[in-house]
Design a protein around this motif. Structure first.
Motif, PDB file in Angstrom:
ATOM      1  N   ALA A  23       0.835  -1.206   0.000  1.00  0.00           N
ATOM      2  CA  ALA A  23       0.000   0.000   0.000  1.00  0.00           C
ATOM      3  C   ALA A  23       0.864   1.247   0.000  1.00  0.00           C
ATOM      4  O   ALA A  23       0.602   2.209  -0.740  1.00  0.00           O
ATOM      5  N   GLN A  24       1.896   1.255   0.831  1.00  0.00           N
ATOM      6  CA  GLN A  24       2.773   2.417   0.901  1.00  0.00           C
ATOM      7  C   GLN A  24       3.483   2.655  -0.432  1.00  0.00           C
ATOM      8  O   GLN A  24       3.655   3.797  -0.868  1.00  0.00           O
ATOM      9  N   ALA A  25       3.890   1.561  -1.088  1.00  0.00           N
ATOM     10  CA  ALA A  25       4.546   1.691  -2.393  1.00  0.00           C
ATOM     11  C   ALA A  25       3.576   2.252  -3.433  1.00  0.00           C
ATOM     12  O   ALA A  25       3.951   3.096  -4.263  1.00  0.00           O
ATOM     13  N   ALA A  26       2.315   1.780  -3.389  1.00  0.00           N
ATOM     14  CA  ALA A  26       1.309   2.260  -4.337  1.00  0.00           C
ATOM     15  C   ALA A  26       1.020   3.744  -4.126  1.00  0.00           C
ATOM     16  O   ALA A  26       0.870   4.508  -5.091  1.00  0.00           O
ATOM     17  N   ILE A  27       0.969   4.155  -2.863  1.00  0.00           N
ATOM     18  CA  ILE A  27       0.713   5.567  -2.558  1.00  0.00           C
ATOM     19  C   ILE A  27       1.854   6.434  -3.058  1.00  0.00           C
ATOM     20  O   ILE A  27       1.646   7.477  -3.690  1.00  0.00           O
ATOM     21  N   MET A  28       3.090   5.998  -2.790  1.00  0.00           N
ATOM     22  CA  MET A  28       4.248   6.787  -3.222  1.00  0.00           C
ATOM     23  C   MET A  28       4.302   6.912  -4.737  1.00  0.00           C
ATOM     24  O   MET A  28       4.647   7.973  -5.273  1.00  0.00           O
ATOM     25  N   GLN A  29       3.930   5.846  -5.434  1.00  0.00           N
ATOM     26  CA  GLN A  29       3.909   5.909  -6.893  1.00  0.00           C
ATOM     27  C   GLN A  29       2.858   6.903  -7.373  1.00  0.00           C
ATOM     28  O   GLN A  29       3.072   7.643  -8.337  1.00  0.00           O
ATOM     29  N   LYS A  30       1.725   6.921  -6.679  1.00  0.00           N
ATOM     30  CA  LYS A  30       0.621   7.792  -7.081  1.00  0.00           C
ATOM     31  C   LYS A  30       0.939   9.272  -6.843  1.00  0.00           C
ATOM     32  O   LYS A  30       0.478  10.144  -7.599  1.00  0.00           O
ATOM     33  N   VAL A  31       1.728   9.575  -5.821  1.00  0.00           N
ATOM     34  CA  VAL A  31       1.942  10.975  -5.452  1.00  0.00           C
ATOM     35  C   VAL A  31       3.199  11.574  -6.078  1.00  0.00           C
ATOM     36  O   VAL A  31       3.529  12.730  -5.805  1.00  0.00           O
ATOM     37  N   MET A  32       3.892  10.810  -6.916  1.00  0.00           N
ATOM     38  CA  MET A  32       5.055  11.355  -7.625  1.00  0.00           C
ATOM     39  C   MET A  32       4.594  12.127  -8.861  1.00  0.00           C
ATOM     40  O   MET A  32       3.781  11.636  -9.641  1.00  0.00           O
ATOM     41  N   ALA A  33       5.109  13.321  -9.034  1.00  0.00           N
ATOM     42  CA  ALA A  33       4.697  14.180 -10.143  1.00  0.00           C
ATOM     43  C   ALA A  33       5.497  13.857 -11.407  1.00  0.00           C
ATOM     44  O   ALA A  33       6.642  13.405 -11.322  1.00  0.00           O
ATOM     45  N   PRO A  34       4.908  14.077 -12.584  1.00  0.00           N
ATOM     46  CA  PRO A  34       5.684  13.960 -13.828  1.00  0.00           C
ATOM     47  C   PRO A  34       6.851  14.946 -13.814  1.00  0.00           C
ATOM     48  O   PRO A  34       6.781  15.992 -13.165  1.00  0.00           O
ATOM     49  N   ALA A  35       7.899  14.618 -14.536  1.00  0.00           N
ATOM     50  CA  ALA A  35       9.114  15.443 -14.528  1.00  0.00           C
ATOM     51  C   ALA A  35       8.851  16.880 -14.977  1.00  0.00           C
ATOM     52  O   ALA A  35       9.547  17.813 -14.559  1.00  0.00           O
ATOM     53  N   ASP A  36       7.845  17.073 -15.843  1.00  0.00           N
ATOM     54  CA  ASP A  36       7.569  18.428 -16.341  1.00  0.00           C
ATOM     55  C   ASP A  36       6.546  19.166 -15.482  1.00  0.00           C
ATOM     56  O   ASP A  36       6.112  20.267 -15.824  1.00  0.00           O
ATOM     57  N   SER A  37       6.151  18.558 -14.334  1.00  0.00           N
ATOM     58  CA  SER A  37       5.110  19.171 -13.500  1.00  0.00           C
ATOM     59  C   SER A  37       5.488  19.143 -12.025  1.00  0.00           C
ATOM     60  O   SER A  37       4.647  18.933 -11.160  1.00  0.00           O
ATOM     61  N   THR A  38       6.761  19.361 -11.749  1.00  0.00           N
ATOM     62  CA  THR A  38       7.199  19.412 -10.357  1.00  0.00           C
ATOM     63  C   THR A  38       6.674  20.681  -9.697  1.00  0.00           C
ATOM     64  O   THR A  38       6.232  21.613 -10.374  1.00  0.00           O
ATOM     65  N   LEU A  39       6.742  20.735  -8.376  1.00  0.00           N
ATOM     66  CA  LEU A  39       6.186  21.872  -7.636  1.00  0.00           C
ATOM     67  C   LEU A  39       6.778  23.193  -8.097  1.00  0.00           C
ATOM     68  O   LEU A  39       6.061  24.185  -8.269  1.00  0.00           O
ATOM     69  N   SER A  40       8.086  23.224  -8.308  1.00  0.00           N
ATOM     70  CA  SER A  40       8.747  24.470  -8.704  1.00  0.00           C
ATOM     71  C   SER A  40       8.291  24.949 -10.073  1.00  0.00           C
ATOM     72  O   SER A  40       8.469  26.128 -10.411  1.00  0.00           O
ATOM     73  N   LYS A  41       7.676  24.053 -10.859  1.00  0.00           N
ATOM     74  CA  LYS A  41       7.230  24.424 -12.208  1.00  0.00           C
ATOM     75  C   LYS A  41       5.739  24.772 -12.266  1.00  0.00           C
ATOM     76  O   LYS A  41       5.310  25.428 -13.216  1.00  0.00           O
ATOM     77  N   VAL A  42       4.966  24.333 -11.266  1.00  0.00           N
ATOM     78  CA  VAL A  42       3.507  24.535 -11.364  1.00  0.00           C
ATOM     79  C   VAL A  42       2.944  25.470 -10.297  1.00  0.00           C
ATOM     80  O   VAL A  42       1.811  25.948 -10.438  1.00  0.00           O
ATOM     81  N   LEU A  43       3.704  25.751  -9.241  1.00  0.00           N
ATOM     82  CA  LEU A  43       3.200  26.616  -8.175  1.00  0.00           C
ATOM     83  C   LEU A  43       3.731  28.037  -8.314  1.00  0.00           C
ATOM     84  O   LEU A  43       4.798  28.268  -8.888  1.00  0.00           O
ATOM     85  N   LYS A  44       2.994  28.992  -7.758  1.00  0.00           N
ATOM     86  CA  LYS A  44       3.446  30.381  -7.748  1.00  0.00           C
ATOM     87  C   LYS A  44       4.662  30.513  -6.827  1.00  0.00           C
ATOM     88  O   LYS A  44       4.753  29.819  -5.813  1.00  0.00           O
ATOM     89  N   PRO A  45       5.593  31.420  -7.155  1.00  0.00           N
ATOM     90  CA  PRO A  45       6.777  31.605  -6.307  1.00  0.00           C
ATOM     91  C   PRO A  45       6.433  31.903  -4.842  1.00  0.00           C
ATOM     92  O   PRO A  45       7.093  31.402  -3.930  1.00  0.00           O
ATOM     93  N   LYS A  46       5.388  32.702  -4.614  1.00  0.00           N
ATOM     94  CA  LYS A  46       5.046  33.019  -3.225  1.00  0.00           C
ATOM     95  C   LYS A  46       4.478  31.800  -2.504  1.00  0.00           C
ATOM     96  O   LYS A  46       4.625  31.676  -1.282  1.00  0.00           O
ATOM     97  N   THR A  47       3.847  30.881  -3.244  1.00  0.00           N
ATOM     98  CA  THR A  47       3.383  29.637  -2.641  1.00  0.00           C
ATOM     99  C   THR A  47       4.573  28.777  -2.238  1.00  0.00           C
ATOM    100  O   THR A  47       4.598  28.215  -1.130  1.00  0.00           O
ATOM    101  N   ILE A  48       5.548  28.677  -3.120  1.00  0.00           N
ATOM    102  CA  ILE A  48       6.767  27.921  -2.831  1.00  0.00           C
ATOM    103  C   ILE A  48       7.437  28.466  -1.566  1.00  0.00           C
ATOM    104  O   ILE A  48       7.836  27.704  -0.670  1.00  0.00           O
ATOM    105  N   ALA A  49       7.559  29.791  -1.483  1.00  0.00           N
ATOM    106  CA  ALA A  49       8.216  30.414  -0.326  1.00  0.00           C
ATOM    107  C   ALA A  49       7.436  30.145   0.960  1.00  0.00           C
ATOM    108  O   ALA A  49       8.026  29.835   2.006  1.00  0.00           O
TER     109      ALA A  49
END
Length: 232
Positions: A23-49
């Motif tokens: 179950a833990q492995a399945a969850i981790m697989q599900k919550v990994m983002a595609p390489a072109d959609s990481t947090l630094s690429k999809v969130l606003k800078p102020k959200t990141i900060a």
């Protein structure tokens, strides 16, 4: 006493489906983002900060937003809400979820445990939205972070006071104040609560005449005209 005298325990998901290594492995697989959609690429800078500041404060500097960059926004939002809970209610920081706790206690008494839904269904429900929608939701959550903390505190207090009416009012107010369209609000309510409640009641209608069922699910599913109590 209720656990001791029941015939079977039903949670949202059966405990082994949630806690085992598969179950833990399945969850981790599900919550990994595609390489072109990481947090630094999809969130606003102020959200990141803001996320970085909260993570560092909540973990004593052990975790930064850079370490979570490959995770999807919705998963990060759940971790932020967990840190808020720990900050507001440190006495319950290590508490196990009541659904798992009850199922484990039942298993110790040799009570069969079961689930209304599969882990896959819940993962798709929670984490299945497009990344762009998840990012927009996390941006909005951080813009109203202080207000969200207040809502968490109110929900927690209503829960510990066993005040289902107040809990339902707070939940409905949050949905009403969201800036989604009426159609989006209705769909969200249906997906998260109404449709699932009706599915669970259909199963309980078959189970309950034959055996004593201990049902343990999220408190938000209990109140309201389309909550489990009224539907039953």
């Amino acid at each position: 006493e209720a656990i001791t005298t029941c015939d079977e325990i039903y949670g949202e998901v059966e405990k082994s489906d949630l806690t085992g290594p598969e179950a833990q492995a399945a969850i981790m697989q599900k919550v990994m983002a595609p390489a072109d959609s990481t947090l630094s690429k999809v969130l606003k800078p102020k959200t990141i900060a803001a996320l970085d500041s909260i993570l560092k404060a909540g973990t004593g500097g052990a975790v930064s937003i850079n370490q979570l960059d490959m995770l999807i926004p919705t998963f990060v939002s759940t971790q932020i809400l967990l840190l808020v809970k720990i900050e507001l209610f440190p006495e319950n920081a290590t508490d196990e979820g009541i659904d798992i706790a009850v199922q484990k206690r039942g298993a110790e008494l040799n009570k069969p445990t079961n689930g209304f839904e599969t882990l896959e269904f819940q993962m798709n429900l929670i984490y299945g939205k497009p990344i762009a929608e998840q990012a927009e939701s996390l941006d909005k959550m951080m813009e109203k972070f202080d207000k969200n903390k207040e809502s968490i505190a109110k929900l927690y207090n209503a829960y510990t006071e066993k005040d289902l009416k107040k809990l339902h009012e707070i939940t409905m107010q949050e949905i009403e104040e969201d800036d989604s369209t009426p159609e989006e609000k209705e769909q969200s309510m249906r997906e998260m609560f109404t449709d699932r409640n009706k599915n669970w009641v259909n199963k309980l209608k078959t189970l309950m005449p034959e055996k004593s069922i201990f049902t343990v699910v999220g408190a938000g599913h209990l109140p309201g005209t389309e909550g489990l109590i009224d539907l039953l």
